[in-house]
Design a protein around this motif. Structure first.
Motif, PDB file in Angstrom:
ATOM      1  N   HIS A  40      -2.235  -8.935  -4.135  1.00  0.00           N
ATOM      2  CA  HIS A  40      -1.096  -9.304  -3.300  1.00  0.00           C
ATOM      3  C   HIS A  40      -0.418 -10.580  -3.806  1.00  0.00           C
ATOM      4  O   HIS A  40       0.807 -10.718  -3.713  1.00  0.00           O
ATOM      5  CB  HIS A  40      -1.545  -9.473  -1.849  1.00  0.00           C
ATOM      6  N   GLN A  87       1.738  -9.430  -6.587  1.00  0.00           N
ATOM      7  CA  GLN A  87       2.889  -8.720  -6.052  1.00  0.00           C
ATOM      8  C   GLN A  87       3.939  -9.677  -5.511  1.00  0.00           C
ATOM      9  O   GLN A  87       5.145  -9.448  -5.684  1.00  0.00           O
ATOM     10  CB  GLN A  87       2.447  -7.771  -4.928  1.00  0.00           C
ATOM     11  N   ASP A 107       9.045  -7.924  -1.225  1.00  0.00           N
ATOM     12  CA  ASP A 107       7.858  -7.280  -0.664  1.00  0.00           C
ATOM     13  C   ASP A 107       8.111  -5.788  -0.434  1.00  0.00           C
ATOM     14  O   ASP A 107       7.232  -4.952  -0.653  1.00  0.00           O
ATOM     15  CB  ASP A 107       7.464  -7.949   0.658  1.00  0.00           C
ATOM     16  N   THR A 108       9.341  -5.458   0.017  1.00  0.00           N
ATOM     17  CA  THR A 108       9.681  -4.065   0.274  1.00  0.00           C
ATOM     18  C   THR A 108       9.664  -3.245  -1.011  1.00  0.00           C
ATOM     19  O   THR A 108       9.288  -2.067  -1.008  1.00  0.00           O
ATOM     20  CB  THR A 108      11.070  -3.969   0.938  1.00  0.00           C
ATOM     21  N   TYR A 141       7.687  -3.613  -3.648  1.00  0.00           N
ATOM     22  CA  TYR A 141       6.296  -3.272  -3.969  1.00  0.00           C
ATOM     23  C   TYR A 141       5.789  -2.155  -3.054  1.00  0.00           C
ATOM     24  O   TYR A 141       5.118  -1.220  -3.510  1.00  0.00           O
ATOM     25  CB  TYR A 141       5.402  -4.505  -3.826  1.00  0.00           C
ATOM     26  N   THR A 142       6.103  -2.258  -1.764  1.00  0.00           N
ATOM     27  CA  THR A 142       5.664  -1.235  -0.810  1.00  0.00           C
ATOM     28  C   THR A 142       6.266   0.118  -1.151  1.00  0.00           C
ATOM     29  O   THR A 142       5.574   1.151  -1.111  1.00  0.00           O
ATOM     30  CB  THR A 142       6.071  -1.636   0.616  1.00  0.00           C
ATOM     31  N   GLU A 146       4.530   1.642  -4.237  1.00  0.00           N
ATOM     32  CA  GLU A 146       3.205   2.165  -3.919  1.00  0.00           C
ATOM     33  C   GLU A 146       3.301   3.463  -3.121  1.00  0.00           C
ATOM     34  O   GLU A 146       2.482   4.367  -3.291  1.00  0.00           O
ATOM     35  CB  GLU A 146       2.404   1.118  -3.146  1.00  0.00           C
ATOM     36  N   THR A 147       4.317   3.570  -2.264  1.00  0.00           N
ATOM     37  CA  THR A 147       4.523   4.797  -1.488  1.00  0.00           C
ATOM     38  C   THR A 147       4.894   5.956  -2.410  1.00  0.00           C
ATOM     39  O   THR A 147       4.346   7.063  -2.300  1.00  0.00           O
ATOM     40  CB  THR A 147       5.623   4.593  -0.440  1.00  0.00           C
ATOM     41  N   PRO A 158      -2.162   2.263  -4.912  1.00  0.00           N
ATOM     42  CA  PRO A 158      -1.880   0.845  -5.170  1.00  0.00           C
ATOM     43  C   PRO A 158      -1.471   0.651  -6.631  1.00  0.00           C
ATOM     44  O   PRO A 158      -1.978   1.337  -7.523  1.00  0.00           O
ATOM     45  CB  PRO A 158      -3.209   0.140  -4.878  1.00  0.00           C
ATOM     46  N   CYS A 214       2.193  -4.440 -11.340  1.00  0.00           N
ATOM     47  CA  CYS A 214       2.703  -5.521 -10.485  1.00  0.00           C
ATOM     48  C   CYS A 214       3.395  -6.586 -11.324  1.00  0.00           C
ATOM     49  O   CYS A 214       4.449  -7.110 -10.951  1.00  0.00           O
ATOM     50  CB  CYS A 214       1.556  -6.146  -9.688  1.00  0.00           C
TER      51      CYS A 214
END
Length: 232
Positions: free
Chosen positions: A74, A77, A123-124, A126-127, A130-131, A136, A142
């Motif tokens: 994290h 990231q 942050d969005t 990275y999310t 991953e989605t 991950p 990253c």
């Protein structure tokens, strides 16, 4: 007095922690646990251990190596830590770098703290990755994402657009996304509207010169899917 014990303490030396980190870690978005983990990593780096294991770090913390690995991921990231390639006499190895942390602290000290909306957008990204990948991201992935934002100066919005291009093209890999971003940067594209117009221009050229287009492999083929209308 146990002279041997005292000598061991002297030989271990000391670690200098920048006062900027102690005074401003909360200002740049770190909590106490994250700050202490970075200080421990700083200690390993100062002693020449450039890539301590999760177990090494966890032995100095109050949580296990799995939690330590998650926290490090994290931090990468969010742009506080990076992994770099080192070349020592033609022997390649990986090493942690705290340069991103120091840069954030310096920007903070000079009143240039990144605003909250920008951090949320990062942050969005990275999310979303991953989605779409369904797993991950690896530390190298990253680091690639951080490089796109910090070094190449691609906006989170454009990176999301390039991800959508890869998804609808069935080429979901970092290399293909990097080619899209490289092409957009080369052509001065900074918005999704410009990216859409550029894609339409390329598709028109491909239709007029299909044979020539097959010889050009450095520009990713733009799908006709209307991803621009599905911003997220």
């Amino acid at each position: 007095m146990d002279m041997k014990f005292m000598l061991q303490l002297v030989e271990k030396g000391s670690v200098t922690v920048p006062s900027l980190l102690i005074e401003h870690f909360h200002d740049i978005g770190l909590n106490e646990q994250e700050c202490m983990l970075l200080i421990q990593l700083h200690s390993f780096l100062n002693k020449g251990d450039n890539f301590p294991t999760f177990d090494d770090l966890a032995s100095r913390m109050t949580f296990d190596e799995t939690a330590c690995a998650d926290l490090l991921r994290h931090l990468i990231q969010r742009g506080f830590l990076s992994i770099v390639q080192k070349n020592d006499e033609q022997i390649y190895s990986e090493a942690y770098s705290l340069q991103p942390l120091w840069e954030k602290l310096l920007r903070c000290a000079y009143g240039k703290i990144i605003d909250a909306p920008s951090k949320h957008n990062e942050d969005t990204v990275y999310t979303l990755f991953e989605t779409e990948f369904g797993r991950p991201l690896s530390p190298i992935e990253c680091e690639t994402l951080a490089m796109w934002m910090d070094q190449d100066r691609h906006s989170p919005m454009l990176i999301k657009g390039a991800l959508r291009e890869a998804v609808v093209s069935g080429k979901l890999n970092f290399r293909y996304i990097d080619r899209i971003l490289f092409d957009w940067k080369k052509n001065g594209i900074k918005t999704l509207d410009q990216a859409k117009a550029h894609g339409e221009k390329i598709r028109g050229h491909q239709q007029r010169s299909s044979s020539a287009a097959r010889e050009v492999n450095d520009v990713p083929k733009m799908p006709s899917y209307n991803w621009l209308g599905k911003r997220g």
